[in-house]
Design a protein around this motif. Structure first.
Motif, short mmCIF file in Angstrom:
data_model
loop_
_atom_site.label_atom_id
_atom_site.label_comp_id
_atom_site.label_asym_id
_atom_site.label_seq_id
_atom_site.Cartn_x
_atom_site.Cartn_y
_atom_site.Cartn_z
N GLU A 43 34.00 72.79 16.27
CA GLU A 43 34.26 74.12 16.84
C GLU A 43 34.65 74.01 18.31
N LYS A 44 33.93 73.14 19.01
CA LYS A 44 34.20 72.94 20.43
C LYS A 44 35.63 72.42 20.64
N ILE A 45 36.04 71.47 19.79
CA ILE A 45 37.38 70.90 19.91
C ILE A 45 38.43 71.97 19.62
N GLN A 46 38.19 72.74 18.56
CA GLN A 46 39.17 73.77 18.18
C GLN A 46 39.38 74.78 19.29
N GLU A 82 26.22 65.79 9.86
CA GLU A 82 27.18 66.84 9.51
C GLU A 82 27.06 68.04 10.45
N LYS A 83 25.83 68.41 10.77
CA LYS A 83 25.57 69.54 11.67
C LYS A 83 26.28 69.32 13.01
N ARG A 84 26.16 68.08 13.52
CA ARG A 84 26.75 67.78 14.83
C ARG A 84 28.27 67.68 14.75
N ILE A 85 28.76 67.21 13.60
CA ILE A 85 30.23 67.16 13.43
C ILE A 85 30.79 68.57 13.51
N GLN A 86 30.16 69.50 12.78
CA GLN A 86 30.65 70.89 12.75
C GLN A 86 30.60 71.52 14.14
N ASN A 87 29.51 71.23 14.83
CA ASN A 87 29.32 71.73 16.18
C ASN A 87 30.47 71.31 17.09
N LEU A 88 30.76 70.00 17.02
CA LEU A 88 31.77 69.41 17.88
C LEU A 88 33.16 69.89 17.47
N PRO A 124 43.38 66.03 12.61
CA PRO A 124 42.43 67.00 12.07
C PRO A 124 41.19 67.07 12.97
N PRO A 125 40.74 68.29 13.33
CA PRO A 125 39.62 68.41 14.28
C PRO A 125 38.32 67.79 13.78
N LEU A 134 33.71 66.04 25.74
CA LEU A 134 33.05 64.73 25.78
C LEU A 134 31.57 64.86 26.10
N GLU A 135 31.23 65.82 26.98
CA GLU A 135 29.82 66.02 27.31
C GLU A 135 29.00 66.35 26.07
N LEU A 136 29.54 67.28 25.29
CA LEU A 136 28.84 67.67 24.07
C LEU A 136 28.76 66.48 23.12
N ALA A 137 29.89 65.75 23.02
CA ALA A 137 29.93 64.59 22.12
C ALA A 137 28.87 63.57 22.52
N ASN A 138 28.81 63.29 23.82
CA ASN A 138 27.84 62.28 24.28
C ASN A 138 26.41 62.73 24.02
#
Lengths: 208, 657
Positions: free
Chosen positions: B192-195, B184-190, B206-207, B235-239
């Protein structure tokens, strides 16, 4: 003790230390577990320690990085030779006597990008690798816990979506004739799985 | 939601939970239902008018997930995310909560307005499971209605729930369930980055869902993101996060996320369901053990098929005798004398009685008596849940043709009609398997061809010979399937199929289904029969019949050994396969075919009409599913095969008969 048996015993011994972690394990217990005489265990221990495969801190055995690497190679070879690329007849004979047996993962749908995932799967196995069998080798009515699925991303995802996630408990319901499909009971419902897929799902049998 | 008068509703859920039954109850339409996964392959649409509201209801195919690895899943998720229906009714099987909730969680992740229809409540209590619907509703933050769609229970509550959302009385809170803290922590992180980096894409999907898909390494979403300007930073953050998740869980990220989702589903299921008593399913379980037994299953399968044809033949034969007595013994002669008395000229009388009425009467007396019992039995097999068992048993053999067990289901449906069977091949996962399955499915003798085989060979030569034709057909299909498997490039897929529990079929549902299918048959086939009879009657009057017969005679007379008049029925059989028999009656002037054909000729005639081009409707279905080139290949292969095998059969059979 023959050299071959000795080579086989070291990884088994490492497996044993690996699952028991920091738990104290007497030499007698280990010998019982592996079904070998006490003297063999002592020899194996001394050789493994000399090779820095594990550390012994006041009888608490701990596997080292080098030991982990040896363990991984053993697990990889075990899964490959026994389940993925089982050599039969003349090929088995040749493989044994030519000595080096290459691990041809690319032939089995693994490429550079997902081989690291496969190694992770091997590391994540709960218990000794010798306890792991493909779903097809489970007997009818037996219970098992899914350890990992072997294959490309799409196939593994499909299985995971149907509920075959690592840690899920399954019961083998039925086996069709010959190399036919199997039926399993998982997450409260029944699934039919073809032989080709089932043999690449690895489970740890448990007593029901 | 503002008070809209017209709303779009989509039905979504796992395969075989009863979406189509709910759909039929809502719209009054007759979408095909049955007890096997994968019936609904095409989206069906219908309308419901209620208290001044218009609801356009869409029945989506049954899926287990919203990943990118199957076409249905991609289509469904794009429909839900991009087309944004006003309400999604998530139909779930109450007796199988965990697996169904796994899909519900994904719907909630898409931040769609979901109502849950907890279906098959009757079966659930039979299994001894009690579900706390209110608690379920609270846990998921969505309205939940318990239904037993097959008997219409709960449908009105479902509709009033939909209306209350339409009126804005019920607010849907979009609050997807949360994952374990590590993910969940990483989902939220990502998220924000997407938004901040991809506002356009975040508008479309939905982001939070996008972040989950990126963490799952969903190929379609990753490609979409890659194309965008700031895509690579995301994508970098996602990877990076994917690597971390994989290290923590020891499995690939998408499997780790699937496992987490199942954990959520499991947690909810544990909280709301209670096993109150032992399941009362001993009979169903025994039946299941027996019918999918590794040895006894096969004789049972063969027996079921043989009994099916025997019943169709016995019932059909009896009905034909009765109906022929009525029509040819009483109605037609009386009508002819009536027409002569009316003073009409002979050619017109012949056009009316032999052309128009002849077609209708032949359709009623020859085709319907076989087709109706056949449809009833097929409906029975579909509704009980036997088809998946047959698929399970046949998986092994189907693999020899590069297919898997599921392909056996369209194959059996093919005995009913080639068109739904052809479309039903979509239950196969890959393009390659759909092609092989489509190729063999059209060779299965459909109900219309069964009319020819039973009406000609079984009645006048012997039931054993008719069965022999069916057996020969199966062997032929196996051989051709194997050849196709070796020629079409690609890797075979394996079987993964949910096995439904046996259900007691409802006679009413079976009869309605039979009625609808027979109705379709009458509407499509009868005009063609009348037109065909009319054309032949006109050709006969104009003297063209002999000329056509002469032109075709090298193939039909010399090679196939058939009488010259049989050419016309066989050619017209392209329109509808049973036309071959009906028009044969027309050109021969009798329905007692023993007078005009020898046994060998009857067998050859039936064999040729069994194999050569599928009818026009099937060609249409093939064109739509596989395109012009592949359809042409299938047609040419079938015609060539029919002519070659017919000639060979004629020569071989002449030695014995």
């Amino acid at each position: 003790m023959s050299i071959r048996k000795f080579e086989e015993l070291i990884p088994c011994f490492l497996e044993l230390i690996n699952i028991n972690g920091a738990k104290k394990l007497s030499i007698q217990e280990m010998a019982d577990e592996l079904g070998v005489p006490l003297s063999d265990i002592e020899t194996v221990m001394s050789v493994a320690q000399a090779n820095e495969l594990f550390t012994n801190d006041q009888d608490v055995l701990k596997i080292t990085e080098k030991g982990k690497e040896a363990l991984r190679i053993h697990r990889e070879k075990y899964v490959h030779d026994r389940f993925i690329h089982r050599k039969r007849g003349i090929h088995r004979f040749l493989a044994k006597h030519k000595g080096k047996n290459s691990l041809d993962w690319h032939k089995h749908g693994l490429n550079n990008s997902n081989i690291s995932n496969f190694y992770q799967n091997l590391e994540g196995i709960e218990g000794r690798i010798e306890e792991i069998i493909p779903l097809t080798q489970l007997r009818v009515g037996e219970k098992g816990i899914v350890q990992f699925m072997f294959g490309g991303r799409g196939k593994v995802q499909r299985l995971a979506d149907m509920g075959l996630t690592p840690g899920a408990e399954i019961i083998l319901n039925k086996k069709a004739l010959l190399r036919g499909p199997i039926e399993i009971y998982i997450r409260n419902s029944c699934l039919a799985i073809g032989f080709g897929i089932a043999k690449r799902i690895f489970v740890k049998p448990i007593d029901s | 939601m503002e008070n809209k008068k017209s709303l779009r509703i989509a039905l979504a859920g796992n395969a075989n939970v009863g979406k189509s039954v709910v759909f039929n109850q809502l719209t009054g339409l007759n979408q095909v239902t049955g007890n096997w996964p994968g019936k609904t392959v095409e989206r069906a649409e219908g309308t419901l008018y209620y208290e001044g509201y218009t609801f356009n209801v869409l029945d989506l195919p049954g899926i287990y997930s919203l990943s990118a690895y199957s076409l249905e899943e991609v289509v469904s998720r794009d429909y839900i995310a991009i087309d944004r229906p006003d309400i999604i009714i998530n139909v779930i099987d109450a007796s199988n909560l965990e697996r169904n909730l796994y899909f519900t969680v994904q719907l909630l992740e898409l931040e769609a307005p979901v109502i849950m229809a907890c279906n098959q409540m009757d079966f659930c209590s039979k299994k001894g499971i009690c579900i706390d619907l209110e608690k379920l509703s609270n846990l998921l933050n969505i309205p939940v209605v318990g239904t037993t769609a097959i008997s219409g229970i709960g449908i009105s509550e479902l509709i009033s729930e939909v209306v209350s959302i339409a009126q804005g009385k019920t607010k849907i809170i979009l609050k997807p369930p949360e994952y374990g803290v590590e993910i969940e922590k990483r989902i939220q992180n990502l998220k924000e980055k997407i938004q901040s980096n991809l506002p356009d894409l975040a508008e479309l999907y939905p982001p939070r869902w996008l972040s989950i898909k990126l963490l799952e390494k969903d190929p379609i979403i990753v490609e979409k993101v890659q194309k965008l300007d700031n895509g690579n930073t995301v994508l970098e953050l996602a990877n990076k996060h994917v690597k971390e998740i994989e290290e923590i869980h020891g499995h690939i990220s998408s499997v780790a996320i699937a496992a987490e989702r199942y954990n959520i589903a499991n947690r909810i299921a544990q909280k709301v369901q209670e096993f109150v008593k032992e399941p009362r399913l001993t009979f169903e379980e025994k039946l299941d053990t027996l019918t999918s037994h590794r040895i006894f299953g096969y004789p049972i399968l063969i027996a079921i098929m043989a009994i099916m044809f025997a019943i169709v033949f016995v019932v059909g034969d009896f009905l034909i005798v009765v109906l022929e007595g009525i029509f040819y013994g009483a109605l037609l002669p009386n009508l002819e004398t009536f027409l002569i008395d009316a003073g009409l000229p002979p050619p017109i009388i012949s056009i009316i009685s032999r052309g128009i009425l002849g077609g209708i009467v032949a359709g009623i007396t020859i085709a319907l008596p076989y087709i109706i019992p056949f449809y009833i039995i097929l409906a029975f097999l579909e509704d009980t849940g036997y088809l998946p068992r047959a698929a399970f048993l046949m998986d092994n053999i189907m693999h020899k043709m590069g297919l898997h067990g599921k392909a056996f289901i369209p194959l059996i449906l093919g005995y009913g009609c080639s068109v739904p069977a052809c479309i039903g091949c979509r239950i196969m996962e890959t393009d390659r398997e759909r092609l092989i399955a489509g190729f063999v499915v059209v060779l299965i003798p459909c109900a219309a061809r069964t009319v020819v085989i039973l009406g000609l060979v079984a009645r006048f030569v012997g039931f054993g010979w008719a069965m022999g034709l069916y057996l020969f057909n199966l062997i032929l299909i196996f051989v051709l399937g194997r050849i196709a498997f070796k020629t079409v490039p690609g890797e075979p897929m394996g079987l993964i199929m949910e096995m439904p529990t046996y259900k007691r079929p409802s006679l009413k549902v079976m009869l309605i289904k039979t009625w609808n299918r027979s109705k379709d048959f009458v509407y499509i086939a009868f005009p063609l029969m009348v037109a065909g009879s009319l054309v032949i009657e006109l050709l006969r009057l104009a003297g063209f019949l002999e000329i056509i017969g002469m032109v075709m005679s090298p193939i039909f007379v010399s090679w196939l050994g058939l009488p010259d008049f049989s050419a016309i029925p066989l050619v017209f059989g392209i329109l509808r396969k049973e036309l071959t028999l009906i028009l044969l009656a027309d050109v021969a002037g009798t329905t007692n075919f023993a007078l005009v054909l020898t046994p060998v000729q009857m067998i050859v005639f039936a064999l040729v009409s069994m194999i050569y081009i599928p009818c026009i409707a099937t060609i249409g279905a093939l064109l739509r599913e596989y395109g012009g080139k592949r359809t042409a290949i299938i047609i040419i292969a079938d015609i060539a095969l029919a002519i070659i095998l017919g000639g060979v059969a004629f020569r071989l059979l002449s030695l014995f008969l």
